[in-house]
Write an enzyme that holds these catalytic residues in place. Structure first.
Site, PDB file in Angstrom:
ATOM      1  N   MET A   1     -44.207 -20.574   0.074  1.00  0.00           N
ATOM      2  CA  MET A   1     -43.239 -20.006  -0.869  1.00  0.00           C
ATOM      3  C   MET A   1     -42.966 -20.995  -1.981  1.00  0.00           C
ATOM      4  SD  MET A   1     -40.824 -17.466   0.955  1.00  0.00           S
ATOM      5  CE  MET A   1     -41.435 -16.380   2.234  1.00  0.00           C
TER       6      MET A   1
ATOM      7  N   GLY B   1     -37.872 -20.229   1.361  1.00  0.00           N
ATOM      8  CA  GLY B   1     -38.048 -21.661   1.600  1.00  0.00           C
ATOM      9  C   GLY B   1     -36.741 -22.409   1.359  1.00  0.00           C
ATOM     10  N   HIS B   2     -36.107 -22.116   0.204  1.00  0.00           N
ATOM     11  CA  HIS B   2     -34.816 -22.749  -0.090  1.00  0.00           C
ATOM     12  C   HIS B   2     -33.777 -22.360   0.967  1.00  0.00           C
ATOM     13  CE1 HIS B   2     -36.377 -22.361  -4.374  1.00  0.00           C
ATOM     14  NE2 HIS B   2     -36.130 -23.654  -4.284  1.00  0.00           N
TER      15      HIS B   2
ATOM     16  N   GLU C   1     -40.891 -29.667   2.454  1.00  0.00           N
ATOM     17  CA  GLU C   1     -42.138 -30.413   2.635  1.00  0.00           C
ATOM     18  C   GLU C   1     -43.280 -29.864   1.799  1.00  0.00           C
ATOM     19  OE1 GLU C   1     -43.048 -30.748   6.791  1.00  0.00           O
ATOM     20  OE2 GLU C   1     -41.590 -32.368   7.066  1.00  0.00           O
ATOM     21  N   LYS C   2     -43.083 -28.736   1.131  1.00  0.00           N
ATOM     22  CA  LYS C   2     -44.155 -28.273   0.234  1.00  0.00           C
ATOM     23  C   LYS C   2     -44.392 -29.336  -0.833  1.00  0.00           C
ATOM     24  CE  LYS C   2     -43.885 -25.153  -3.015  1.00  0.00           C
ATOM     25  NZ  LYS C   2     -44.553 -25.745  -4.205  1.00  0.00           N
ATOM     26  N   ASP C   3     -43.291 -29.888  -1.352  1.00  0.00           N
ATOM     27  CA  ASP C   3     -43.379 -31.010  -2.296  1.00  0.00           C
ATOM     28  C   ASP C   3     -43.283 -32.299  -1.486  1.00  0.00           C
ATOM     29  OD1 ASP C   3     -43.169 -29.715  -5.136  1.00  0.00           O
ATOM     30  OD2 ASP C   3     -41.780 -28.634  -3.854  1.00  0.00           O
TER      31      ASP C   3
ATOM     32  N   GLY D   1     -32.908 -23.446  -8.525  1.00  0.00           N
ATOM     33  CA  GLY D   1     -32.622 -22.014  -8.537  1.00  0.00           C
ATOM     34  C   GLY D   1     -33.873 -21.189  -8.273  1.00  0.00           C
TER      35      GLY D   1
ATOM     36  N   SER E   1     -41.136 -20.916  -6.236  1.00  0.00           N
ATOM     37  CA  SER E   1     -40.595 -20.119  -7.333  1.00  0.00           C
ATOM     38  C   SER E   1     -41.700 -19.776  -8.328  1.00  0.00           C
ATOM     39  CB  SER E   1     -39.483 -20.877  -8.046  1.00  0.00           C
ATOM     40  OG  SER E   1     -38.521 -21.289  -7.101  1.00  0.00           O
TER      41      SER E   1
HETATM   42  O1  PAF Z   1     -37.901 -29.529  -5.788  1.00  0.00           O
HETATM   43  C1  PAF Z   1     -37.139 -29.191  -6.713  1.00  0.00           C
HETATM   44  O2  PAF Z   1     -36.700 -28.030  -6.799  1.00  0.00           O
HETATM   45  C2  PAF Z   1     -36.765 -30.219  -7.766  1.00  0.00           C
HETATM   46  O3  PAF Z   1     -37.824 -31.076  -8.032  1.00  0.00           O
HETATM   47  C3  PAF Z   1     -35.471 -30.983  -7.432  1.00  0.00           C
HETATM   48  C4  PAF Z   1     -35.640 -31.830  -6.180  1.00  0.00           C
HETATM   49  C5  PAF Z   1     -34.318 -30.013  -7.249  1.00  0.00           C
HETATM   50  C6  PAF Z   1     -35.123 -31.941  -8.588  1.00  0.00           C
HETATM   51  O4  PAF Z   1     -34.912 -31.262  -9.784  1.00  0.00           O
END
Ligand code: PAF
Length: 286
Positions: free
Chosen positions: A188, A40-41, A152-154, A35, A190
């Site tokens: 970006m 980005g999302h 890809e940020k993570d 959320g 959260s």
């Molecule tokens: O990247 C995220 O927002 C979280 O790590 C994910 C992949 C939704 C898992 O809770």
């Protein structure tokens, strides 16, 4: 009048919808999120819509990926705004389970992806990838999507999940979505909402530093020297550096000799209490 968006809170409700779509051969793409949705999302949702027929977005702030001293309680939550944004994109379904739907009281399982989860973010957040892999494994089993998309940020998270899906024969195609940046280059996130005005003004230096390192590396600069210079530059800009590393973009093995694609520069650094992460590819020599 705002668009109406379909939401479900139970696994059985989710399965009912997805099973019907799959029965009519529609490709279902899942976008897992916690959320507090930003551009980005939303770009991941756009990609999901382009590659599939049905898009499901999950919103669940996953407690098992936060250590006790981390920001689970203060993590931004704004379901109303999230749903408005998803409705504007015509998402087919939003899965918003309660904690008890995901984790019954005697929940006892943890999914560990060794190797890839160690180092980088896994070094300073040792609980993190186990929590992520566990919840994503559950989301895959709950939704049974054909594909799922992660930003890809993570980057390390994306590779950990892709390996998990392959190792456990989950039959979910794991796709990566490009990093979306603010006009000044800040990736970006959260968590950017935690930054004070002063910290926000300093934040672009992380992207500038790793980009500059990547360009210098492409031109043949020594890795050790670049890492030292990058660290000094970040510290002078007011960051506390967690890590600054050059790793292979496919295996995450440390790159020690010459940094060529698919090498990437990975950085994590604190501004006050807020930890920012970012990564960039080392460009090919033109
Ligand atoms: O990247 C995220 O927002 C979280 O790590 C994910 C992949 C939704 C898992 O809770």
């Amino acid at each position: 009048v705002g668009k109406i968006i379909d939401t479900v809170e139970t696994v059985s409700g989710l399965r009912k919808k997805v099973t019907a779509w799959r029965r009519s051969s529609e490709k279902v793409v899942l976008v897992p999120t916690m959320g507090a949705l930003h551009e980005g999302h939303l770009s991941l949702v756009e990609t999901a819509k382009n590659v599939g027929d049905r898009t499901v977005v999950s919103i669940f702030v996953n407690p098992t990926q936060f250590a006790p001293n981390e920001d689970f309680d203060s993590y931004p939550r704004d379901h109303q705004r999230d749903l408005q944004k998803l409705a504007a994109l015509d998402v087919d379904l939003v899965f918003m389970p309660a904690r008890s739907e995901v984790y019954p009281d005697d929940f006892s399982t943890r999914v560990i992806v060794s190797g890839l989860s160690e180092g980088l973010c896994g070094a300073s957040r040792p609980h993190f990838f186990g929590g992520v892999a566990t919840v994503v494994a559950k989301l895959f089993n709950q939704c049974r999507p054909d594909a799922a998309i992660f930003g890809e940020k993570d980057y390390q998270q994306l590779l950990v999940i892709r390996r998990m899906a392959r190792d456990l024969d989950m039959n979910v195609e794991v796709l990566g979505g490009s990093i979306v940046r603010e006009a000044d280059g800040v990736a970006m996130s959260s968590r950017n909402a935690y930054l004070s005005a002063d910290e926000r003004a300093k934040a672009p230096e992380l992207f500038r530093t790793i980009s500059n390192m990547a360009d210098n590396l492409a031109r043949g600069a020594a890795i050790g020297t670049q890492i030292e210079a990058g660290r000094t530059r970040l510290e002078e800009a007011g960051f506390r550096v967690d890590y600054l590393e050059v790793r292979d973009g496919e295996t995450l093995s440390p790159v020690t000799r010459s940094a060529r694609p698919p090498a990437r520069v990975f950085g994590a650094a604190f501004l006050g209490k807020t930890r920012l992460i970012d990564n960039v590819p080392v460009p090919a020599l033109s």
